[in-house]
Write an enzyme that holds these catalytic residues in place. Structure first.
Site, PDB file in Angstrom:
ATOM      1  N   ASP A  81     -34.016 -20.866 -14.373  1.00 18.42           N
ATOM      2  CA  ASP A  81     -33.372 -19.890 -15.261  1.00 18.42           C
ATOM      3  C   ASP A  81     -32.305 -19.128 -14.466  1.00 18.42           C
ATOM      4  O   ASP A  81     -32.572 -18.648 -13.365  1.00 18.42           O
ATOM      5  CB  ASP A  81     -34.473 -18.934 -15.769  1.00 18.42           C
ATOM      6  CG  ASP A  81     -34.002 -17.994 -16.864  1.00 18.42           C
ATOM      7  OD1 ASP A  81     -33.027 -18.326 -17.564  1.00 18.42           O
ATOM      8  OD2 ASP A  81     -34.648 -16.937 -17.035  1.00 18.42           O
ATOM      9  N   HIS A  82     -31.110 -19.026 -14.994  1.00 17.56           N
ATOM     10  CA  HIS A  82     -30.009 -18.299 -14.347  1.00 17.56           C
ATOM     11  C   HIS A  82     -29.726 -18.766 -12.924  1.00 17.56           C
ATOM     12  O   HIS A  82     -29.600 -17.933 -12.014  1.00 17.56           O
ATOM     13  CB  HIS A  82     -30.254 -16.780 -14.369  1.00 17.56           C
ATOM     14  CG  HIS A  82     -30.196 -16.195 -15.744  1.00 17.56           C
ATOM     15  ND1 HIS A  82     -29.018 -15.999 -16.421  1.00 17.56           N
ATOM     16  CD2 HIS A  82     -31.179 -15.804 -16.590  1.00 17.56           C
ATOM     17  CE1 HIS A  82     -29.278 -15.498 -17.624  1.00 17.56           C
ATOM     18  NE2 HIS A  82     -30.579 -15.381 -17.752  1.00 17.56           N
ATOM     19  N   GLU A 133     -23.872 -20.918 -19.516  1.00 16.24           N
ATOM     20  CA  GLU A 133     -23.692 -19.708 -20.324  1.00 16.24           C
ATOM     21  C   GLU A 133     -22.214 -19.439 -20.525  1.00 16.24           C
ATOM     22  O   GLU A 133     -21.434 -19.429 -19.563  1.00 16.24           O
ATOM     23  CB  GLU A 133     -24.366 -18.493 -19.645  1.00 16.24           C
ATOM     24  CG  GLU A 133     -24.221 -17.192 -20.440  1.00 16.24           C
ATOM     25  CD  GLU A 133     -25.113 -16.038 -19.932  1.00 16.24           C
ATOM     26  OE1 GLU A 133     -26.207 -16.321 -19.398  1.00 16.24           O
ATOM     27  OE2 GLU A 133     -24.708 -14.875 -20.061  1.00 16.24           O
ATOM     28  N   HIS A 178     -30.647  -8.561 -21.614  1.00 11.95           N
ATOM     29  CA  HIS A 178     -31.906  -8.673 -20.875  1.00 11.95           C
ATOM     30  C   HIS A 178     -32.585  -7.315 -20.729  1.00 11.95           C
ATOM     31  O   HIS A 178     -31.917  -6.288 -20.719  1.00 11.95           O
ATOM     32  CB  HIS A 178     -31.652  -9.262 -19.480  1.00 11.95           C
ATOM     33  CG  HIS A 178     -31.220 -10.690 -19.514  1.00 11.95           C
ATOM     34  ND1 HIS A 178     -29.910 -11.074 -19.376  1.00 11.95           N
ATOM     35  CD2 HIS A 178     -31.923 -11.837 -19.687  1.00 11.95           C
ATOM     36  CE1 HIS A 178     -29.828 -12.398 -19.456  1.00 11.95           C
ATOM     37  NE2 HIS A 178     -31.034 -12.887 -19.644  1.00 11.95           N
ATOM     38  N   GLY A 179     -33.899  -7.335 -20.603  1.00  6.69           N
ATOM     39  CA  GLY A 179     -34.637  -6.125 -20.303  1.00  6.69           C
ATOM     40  C   GLY A 179     -35.242  -5.452 -21.525  1.00  6.69           C
ATOM     41  O   GLY A 179     -35.212  -5.997 -22.635  1.00  6.69           O
ATOM     42  N   HIS A 208     -30.807 -15.995 -25.062  1.00  8.54           N
ATOM     43  CA  HIS A 208     -31.396 -15.201 -23.969  1.00  8.54           C
ATOM     44  C   HIS A 208     -31.638 -13.773 -24.472  1.00  8.54           C
ATOM     45  O   HIS A 208     -31.133 -13.374 -25.512  1.00  8.54           O
ATOM     46  CB  HIS A 208     -30.441 -15.160 -22.769  1.00  8.54           C
ATOM     47  CG  HIS A 208     -30.457 -16.392 -21.945  1.00  8.54           C
ATOM     48  ND1 HIS A 208     -30.889 -16.413 -20.635  1.00  8.54           N
ATOM     49  CD2 HIS A 208     -30.119 -17.671 -22.238  1.00  8.54           C
ATOM     50  CE1 HIS A 208     -30.790 -17.647 -20.166  1.00  8.54           C
ATOM     51  NE2 HIS A 208     -30.321 -18.439 -21.110  1.00  8.54           N
ATOM     52  N   ALA A 210     -34.276 -12.266 -25.631  1.00  7.71           N
ATOM     53  CA  ALA A 210     -34.838 -12.340 -26.985  1.00  7.71           C
ATOM     54  C   ALA A 210     -36.163 -11.599 -27.145  1.00  7.71           C
ATOM     55  O   ALA A 210     -36.804 -11.694 -28.191  1.00  7.71           O
ATOM     56  CB  ALA A 210     -34.996 -13.805 -27.388  1.00  7.71           C
ATOM     57  N   ASP A 253     -39.106 -12.933 -21.305  1.00  8.36           N
ATOM     58  CA  ASP A 253     -39.675 -12.482 -20.035  1.00  8.36           C
ATOM     59  C   ASP A 253     -40.244 -11.071 -20.185  1.00  8.36           C
ATOM     60  O   ASP A 253     -41.420 -10.812 -19.916  1.00  8.36           O
ATOM     61  CB  ASP A 253     -38.581 -12.510 -18.946  1.00  8.36           C
ATOM     62  CG  ASP A 253     -39.131 -12.136 -17.580  1.00  8.36           C
ATOM     63  OD1 ASP A 253     -40.359 -12.108 -17.398  1.00  8.36           O
ATOM     64  OD2 ASP A 253     -38.313 -11.873 -16.667  1.00  8.36           O
ATOM     65  N   THR A 254     -39.409 -10.153 -20.676  1.00  6.67           N
ATOM     66  CA  THR A 254     -39.788  -8.741 -20.784  1.00  6.67           C
ATOM     67  C   THR A 254     -41.109  -8.536 -21.542  1.00  6.67           C
ATOM     68  O   THR A 254     -41.950  -7.736 -21.114  1.00  6.67           O
ATOM     69  CB  THR A 254     -38.647  -7.961 -21.466  1.00  6.67           C
ATOM     70  OG1 THR A 254     -37.497  -8.006 -20.608  1.00  6.67           O
ATOM     71  CG2 THR A 254     -39.028  -6.514 -21.726  1.00  6.67           C
TER      72      THR A 254
HETATM   73  O1  TD3 Z   1     -33.407 -15.407 -18.887  1.00  9.07           O
HETATM   74  N1  TD3 Z   1     -34.316 -14.531 -19.303  1.00  9.07           N
HETATM   75  C1  TD3 Z   1     -35.443 -14.170 -18.429  1.00  9.07           C
HETATM   76  C2  TD3 Z   1     -35.012 -13.602 -17.087  1.00  9.07           C
HETATM   77  C3  TD3 Z   1     -34.207 -12.323 -17.185  1.00  9.07           C
HETATM   78  C4  TD3 Z   1     -34.880 -11.113 -16.576  1.00  9.07           C
HETATM   79  O2  TD3 Z   1     -35.781 -10.482 -17.500  1.00  9.07           O
HETATM   80  C5  TD3 Z   1     -34.192 -14.000 -20.575  1.00  9.07           C
HETATM   81  O3  TD3 Z   1     -33.185 -14.241 -21.231  1.00  9.07           O
HETATM   82  C6  TD3 Z   1     -35.315 -13.139 -21.147  1.00  9.07           C
HETATM   83  O4  TD3 Z   1     -34.854 -11.929 -21.659  1.00  9.07           O
HETATM   84  P1  TD3 Z   1     -35.800 -10.698 -22.039  1.00  9.07           P
HETATM   85  O5  TD3 Z   1     -35.401 -10.276 -23.439  1.00  9.07           O
HETATM   86  O6  TD3 Z   1     -37.227 -11.150 -22.021  1.00  9.07           O
HETATM   87  O7  TD3 Z   1     -35.511  -9.607 -21.048  1.00  9.07           O
HETATM   88 ZN    ZN Z   2     -31.540 -14.842 -19.517  1.00  8.57          ZN
END
Ligand code: TD3
Ligand code: ZN
Length: 306
Positions: A81-82, A133, A178-179, A208, A210, A253-254
């Site tokens: 990821d990223h 992206e 994000h976050g 992303h 989400a 992730d959050t």
């Molecule tokens: O790519 N990611 C996860 C890593 C980013 C740091 O949290 C996301 O797009 C997840 O985003 P979200 O809404 O869970 O912060």
């Molecule tokens: Zn992301």
């Protein structure tokens, strides 16, 4: 079975659902995500960021994920990821990842194309699918992006970007970030933009940022001492609408972090005599697993494993 994101997202696009990509950071996150997938009979994307690789090490992460995958009957992918550059993407591919994201969203159009193409050229001969992206999300990414520096994806640039890079999937910026602090006022996504992007290209689409930031989890965390006052996420209805407009991968992730922190804070508070890590991390794993299972039902990926 480890497959690629391209395989999972192609089926999802054809059948109107999305596959969740959930970030791992330790054993408990791996167990939460893979057990949820098995119980929901759902395909799943196991996402790893560069900072998790720094934290846990590829040599711990890969065998841990492979063990979970071996025990599962549902298809899974191991996804970077990223990814920041060609170096980390090629390292992950050589180590057994089946999908990578190259995040050139901070670069200009031409530089993003050339970086993305260099990763595609390395990944495709090895059967690995690639996500890029276009546009830029604000929030806490691998690098923190100020809100004023966020750029929504230009639908007119998508076709050229996809054709010139050969990329399989594209993360689009349509108003998420994000976050845990995504919106100051009412949550709003640019669905017209998403419709236009879908009209102009049939590249696999990724959302992303989400996470839903559920109030009940935030309130529980706050009740036990967290300070997450103005946290706000993407409503479930907006996620379903985005999926109906072509999103086939949704990154979360959050929401797992919030479930983890609410569960551990509760235990520390209500069971002050507990000092067995398993009695703290076990319930935290269960809380994250419930979140993942709920997402799979929301995304419609439950019961979709062959
Ligand atoms: O790519 N990611 C996860 C890593 C980013 C740091 O949290 C996301 O797009 C997840 O985003 P979200 O809404 O869970 O912060
Ligand atoms: Zn992301």
């Amino acid at each position: 079975m480890l497959v690629t994101n391209k395989e999972l997202q192609s089926d999802a696009t054809a059948n109107g659902y999305a596959v969740g990509a959930f970030n791992i950071s330790n054993l408990e996150t791996v167990l939460a995500i893979t057990e949820a997938a098995e119980e929901e009979k759902s395909p799943v994307i196991i996402a790893v960021t560069g900072s998790t690789i720094k934290y846990a090490g590829l040599d711990f992460i890969i065998p841990m994920v492979k063990t979970a995958v071996k025990k599962a009957s549902v298809p899974m992918t191991l996804h970077l990821d990223h990814g920041a550059d060609l170096e980390i993407c090629s390292k992950c591919i050589n180590a057994g990842f089946t999908s990578v994201m190259i995040d050139g969203s901070h670069l200009n159009f031409e530089e993003n194309i050339s970086l993305t193409k260099s990763v595609v050229d390395f990944a495709h001969p090895k059967g690995v699918s690639v996500e890029a992206e276009l546009g830029r999300l604000s929030g806490v990414e691998e690098t923190t992006v100020e809100e004023k520096d966020a750029i929504l994806t230009d639908p007119d640039a998508v076709k050229e970007f996809v054709e010139r890079t050969g990329v399989d999937a594209l993360a689009v910026a349509i108003g998420t970030s994000h976050g845990a602090y995504k919106f100051k006022a009412e949550p709003k996504l640019d669905f017209e933009r998403l419709k236009d992007i879908r009209k102009k290209s049939d590249v696999l689409l990724v959302l992303h940022g989400a996470s839903g930031v559920p109030v009940e989890i935030v309130e529980k965390a706050n009740k036990y001492g967290a300070e997450l006052g103005k946290a706000k996420g993407v409503p479930n209805e907006a996620i379903q609408k985005a999926i109906s407009l072509g999103i086939s991968k949704v990154n979360i992730d959050t929401d797992l972090r919030l479930a983890f922190v609410a569960a551990t804070r509760e235990i520390f508070t209500i069971s002050p005599k507990v000092f067995d890590p398993r009695k703290i991390l076990g319930p935290a794993k269960e809380a994250m697993k419930e979140v993942v299972k709920g997402k799979m039902r929301l995304f419609g990926s439950n019961l979709k494993a062959p």
